[in-house]
Design a protein around this motif. Structure first.
Motif, PDB file in Angstrom:
ATOM      1  N   TYR A   1      44.626  30.757  38.076  1.00  0.00           N
ATOM      2  CA  TYR A   1      45.188  30.933  36.729  1.00  0.00           C
ATOM      3  C   TYR A   1      44.177  31.605  35.807  1.00  0.00           C
ATOM      4  O   TYR A   1      44.536  32.479  35.008  1.00  0.00           O
ATOM      5  N   LEU A   2      42.912  31.195  35.908  1.00  0.00           N
ATOM      6  CA  LEU A   2      41.890  31.730  35.012  1.00  0.00           C
ATOM      7  C   LEU A   2      41.766  33.241  35.126  1.00  0.00           C
ATOM      8  O   LEU A   2      41.651  33.942  34.115  1.00  0.00           O
TER       9      LEU A   2
ATOM     10  N   LEU B   1      42.860  50.825  38.438  1.00  0.00           N
ATOM     11  CA  LEU B   1      41.903  50.135  39.306  1.00  0.00           C
ATOM     12  C   LEU B   1      40.525  49.906  38.688  1.00  0.00           C
ATOM     13  O   LEU B   1      39.979  48.805  38.808  1.00  0.00           O
ATOM     14  N   PRO B   2      39.919  50.903  38.039  1.00  0.00           N
ATOM     15  CA  PRO B   2      38.592  50.660  37.439  1.00  0.00           C
ATOM     16  C   PRO B   2      38.598  49.519  36.430  1.00  0.00           C
ATOM     17  O   PRO B   2      37.643  48.733  36.360  1.00  0.00           O
ATOM     18  N   ASP B   3      39.686  49.408  35.646  1.00  0.00           N
ATOM     19  CA  ASP B   3      39.802  48.304  34.683  1.00  0.00           C
ATOM     20  C   ASP B   3      39.856  46.966  35.405  1.00  0.00           C
ATOM     21  O   ASP B   3      39.205  45.998  35.011  1.00  0.00           O
ATOM     22  N   ILE B   4      40.637  46.901  36.465  1.00  0.00           N
ATOM     23  CA  ILE B   4      40.792  45.648  37.207  1.00  0.00           C
ATOM     24  C   ILE B   4      39.471  45.217  37.825  1.00  0.00           C
ATOM     25  O   ILE B   4      39.077  44.052  37.722  1.00  0.00           O
ATOM     26  N   ASP B   5      38.788  46.166  38.462  1.00  0.00           N
ATOM     27  CA  ASP B   5      37.500  45.840  39.090  1.00  0.00           C
ATOM     28  C   ASP B   5      36.504  45.308  38.063  1.00  0.00           C
ATOM     29  O   ASP B   5      35.771  44.344  38.329  1.00  0.00           O
ATOM     30  N   ARG B   6      36.487  45.919  36.891  1.00  0.00           N
ATOM     31  CA  ARG B   6      35.572  45.466  35.833  1.00  0.00           C
ATOM     32  C   ARG B   6      35.960  44.075  35.341  1.00  0.00           C
ATOM     33  O   ARG B   6      35.095  43.213  35.130  1.00  0.00           O
TER      34      ARG B   6
ATOM     35  N   ARG C   1      34.528  36.545  36.872  1.00  0.00           N
ATOM     36  CA  ARG C   1      33.684  35.752  37.776  1.00  0.00           C
ATOM     37  C   ARG C   1      32.416  35.296  37.067  1.00  0.00           C
ATOM     38  O   ARG C   1      31.954  34.170  37.256  1.00  0.00           O
ATOM     39  N   ARG C   2      31.853  36.173  36.258  1.00  0.00           N
ATOM     40  CA  ARG C   2      30.639  35.811  35.516  1.00  0.00           C
ATOM     41  C   ARG C   2      30.965  34.803  34.417  1.00  0.00           C
ATOM     42  O   ARG C   2      30.227  33.835  34.216  1.00  0.00           O
ATOM     43  N   ALA C   3      32.065  35.011  33.716  1.00  0.00           N
ATOM     44  CA  ALA C   3      32.440  34.118  32.612  1.00  0.00           C
ATOM     45  C   ALA C   3      32.767  32.712  33.092  1.00  0.00           C
ATOM     46  O   ALA C   3      32.416  31.720  32.446  1.00  0.00           O
ATOM     47  N   PHE C   4      33.432  32.616  34.245  1.00  0.00           N
ATOM     48  CA  PHE C   4      33.848  31.322  34.762  1.00  0.00           C
ATOM     49  C   PHE C   4      32.894  30.782  35.823  1.00  0.00           C
ATOM     50  O   PHE C   4      33.189  29.778  36.477  1.00  0.00           O
ATOM     51  N   SER C   5      31.765  31.446  35.996  1.00  0.00           N
ATOM     52  CA  SER C   5      30.686  30.997  36.895  1.00  0.00           C
ATOM     53  C   SER C   5      31.177  30.714  38.305  1.00  0.00           C
ATOM     54  O   SER C   5      30.864  29.680  38.889  1.00  0.00           O
ATOM     55  N   SER C   6      31.961  31.626  38.860  1.00  0.00           N
ATOM     56  CA  SER C   6      32.469  31.410  40.204  1.00  0.00           C
ATOM     57  C   SER C   6      32.891  32.726  40.840  1.00  0.00           C
ATOM     58  O   SER C   6      33.358  33.633  40.162  1.00  0.00           O
ATOM     59  N   THR C   7      32.733  32.809  42.160  1.00  0.00           N
ATOM     60  CA  THR C   7      33.183  33.983  42.895  1.00  0.00           C
ATOM     61  C   THR C   7      34.537  33.744  43.566  1.00  0.00           C
ATOM     62  O   THR C   7      35.037  34.608  44.272  1.00  0.00           O
ATOM     63  N   LYS C   8      35.117  32.584  43.345  1.00  0.00           N
ATOM     64  CA  LYS C   8      36.386  32.274  44.011  1.00  0.00           C
ATOM     65  C   LYS C   8      37.577  32.958  43.341  1.00  0.00           C
ATOM     66  O   LYS C   8      38.667  33.022  43.912  1.00  0.00           O
ATOM     67  N   HIS C   9      37.374  33.468  42.120  1.00  0.00           N
ATOM     68  CA  HIS C   9      38.462  34.132  41.399  1.00  0.00           C
ATOM     69  C   HIS C   9      38.612  35.558  41.907  1.00  0.00           C
ATOM     70  O   HIS C   9      37.704  36.371  41.790  1.00  0.00           O
TER      71      HIS C   9
END
Length: 222
Positions: free
Chosen positions: A166-167, A186-191, A197-205
């Motif tokens: 959800y996040l 695509l460039p927007d999505i990748d960014r 991932r950095r904001a929510f401190s996780s690579t699972k997103h």
């Protein structure tokens, strides 16, 4: 001698029964972010679980998921440092928790609700559905103006933009609403994936954009 052995066994059985009863009489508290049906914004929920009987309460509502996340982090910190027993009522637990959250997170008095105000209706929202797809074991999240008007990838109009949390989905939707966008490349999505991932401190997103609506339906729960 036999009497002492019997007494010892009786005491052990009593203690074992007491421990088993205590294990059964648990109250588990969890905090998470989700959308509140029919209401704008991202809600921070407190879940009070008494042996499978769960009571959900919205303790915070904000227009951006980043702000809601900062509250959820504070809420989880409070839960980690709190202790509630089964004898505490849900009302007492909720009142104590909210008071601690206000003291820990907010800089203004408890009668101010400015942080909970949702000023502008959002065009893009997050919708979820269950899926058996291996990349979406906990459900698949999409962005849309409604449950049937779903955002597609601009370069490939038939491909869905799918998030596994959800996040992540909410972060992308917030970006589109803030910048009044009607589509994403695509460039927007990748960014945005990197930022989230950095904001929510996780690579699972994660975000995937390789499935069409027809292909996704093959993985949907019947």
């Amino acid at each position: 001698m036999k009497t002492k052995i019997k007494n010892r066994n009786k005491n052990r059985n009593t203690r074992k029964l007491f421990l088993e009863m205590n294990r059964c009489q648990k109250v588990i508290l969890r905090c998470f972010i989700a959308q509140l049906e029919g209401v704008e914004g991202h809600a921070v929920y407190l879940a009070i679980d008494r042996n499978g009987e769960i009571e959900l309460t919205v303790v915070f509502l904000h227009s951006t998921v980043i702000k809601a996340w900062s509250v959820a982090v504070a809420a989880r910190r409070i839960l980690e440092n709190s202790s509630y027993s089964y004898k505490h009522s849900n009302e007492v637990i909720l009142k104590t928790f909210v008071a601690a959250l206000v003291a820990d997170y907010f800089d203004y008095s408890t009668d101010s609700d400015s942080e909970n105000e949702i000023e502008v209706p959002s065009k893009w929202k997050t919708f979820s559905t269950k899926s058996k797809h291996p990349d979406f074991a906990n459900g698949v999240y999409v962005i849309g103006t409604s449950a049937t008007e779903i955002l597609m990838l601009e370069e490939e109009p038939k491909k869905l933009i799918l998030a596994n949390t959800y996040l992540m989905s909410a972060y992308i939707a917030d970006f589109m609403n803030e910048n009044q966008l009607d589509s994403l490349v695509l460039p927007d999505i990748d960014r945005l994936v990197h930022e989230a991932r950095r904001a929510f401190s996780s690579t699972k997103h994660r975000v995937n954009y390789f499935l069409t609506a027809h292909e996704l339906l093959r993985w949907a729960y019947k």
